[in-house]
Design a protein around this motif. Sequence first.
Motif, short mmCIF file in Angstrom:
data_model
loop_
_atom_site.label_atom_id
_atom_site.label_comp_id
_atom_site.label_asym_id
_atom_site.label_seq_id
_atom_site.Cartn_x
_atom_site.Cartn_y
_atom_site.Cartn_z
N UNK A 183 19.44 5.09 3.43
CA UNK A 183 18.14 5.11 4.09
C UNK A 183 17.02 5.37 3.09
N UNK A 184 15.85 4.86 3.43
CA UNK A 184 14.60 5.17 2.75
C UNK A 184 13.59 5.56 3.83
N UNK A 185 12.48 6.15 3.41
CA UNK A 185 11.51 6.62 4.40
C UNK A 185 10.08 6.37 3.93
N UNK A 215 6.84 9.48 10.59
CA UNK A 215 7.68 8.85 9.57
C UNK A 215 8.42 7.63 10.13
N UNK A 216 8.69 6.68 9.24
CA UNK A 216 9.65 5.62 9.52
C UNK A 216 10.81 5.83 8.56
N UNK A 217 12.01 5.64 9.06
CA UNK A 217 13.20 5.66 8.23
C UNK A 217 13.85 4.30 8.41
N UNK A 218 14.16 3.64 7.29
CA UNK A 218 14.72 2.30 7.37
C UNK A 218 15.99 2.22 6.54
N UNK A 222 -0.08 5.16 0.77
CA UNK A 222 0.75 6.10 1.52
C UNK A 222 2.03 6.34 0.74
N UNK A 223 2.67 7.47 1.01
CA UNK A 223 3.97 7.77 0.40
C UNK A 223 5.04 6.95 1.12
N UNK A 224 5.89 6.29 0.35
CA UNK A 224 6.98 5.54 0.96
C UNK A 224 7.90 4.93 -0.07
N UNK A 256 0.81 -1.22 0.00
CA UNK A 256 0.00 0.00 0.00
C UNK A 256 0.85 1.28 0.00
N UNK A 257 2.17 1.14 -0.13
CA UNK A 257 3.04 2.31 -0.22
C UNK A 257 3.49 2.51 -1.66
N UNK A 258 3.49 3.78 -2.10
CA UNK A 258 4.02 4.12 -3.42
C UNK A 258 4.98 5.30 -3.25
#
Length: 181
Positions: free
Chosen positions: A137-139, A154-157, A118-120, A92-94
């Motif tokens: 990193x990505x978010x 936000x999540x940052x991974x 959601x944006x991601x 569900x993230x784009x």
Amino acid sequence: MQIKKLLLSSLLVLTLSATPVLLTGCQSVIDAVGSEVVGEEGEAEDRDFPGGKAKIDVKLAKGDGDIDKSGSYTKKNDVALYLHKYGKLPSNFINKAKAKSLGWKEGESLDSLASGKCIGGDIYLNKDKSLPDNVDYHCCDLETQGKTSRGNLRLVYATDGAIYYSPNNYRSFTQLYKGKE
């Protein structure tokens, strides 16, 4: 209501009222105020805490955690567990490029253009070096459904598996999962 806990060994999902909280590395949850065992797997009971009463539901998750690979997730703990278990964001993230192709404008929620999305997945540059600088990193945005803006959650991974939560649009971070060493 604020409850401080001391946590011991496996994977545990703790529900306080209606809000699930994922806790890693836990077999028992101990109330730090009185060193009292709150629960083991399968127990649920009402408990009094400073500031009110909470329904405590303690569940041990299986393996790396029970989360459906085909599910749609937007809450911090669910998205973090999904990233930890599957190494990618839920479907569900784009990313921003895909969102822009749908007519999305920077800062807005995707809800009116792509319901449930959601944006991601975009790169997080870590310009201020508030996170370790030896990985990429990505978010992703959290909890934007039904909202008119992207909000601040936000999540940052990281490419090494580390996952961080920011409640204030990257001004501060809490590490949710450690990266591989």
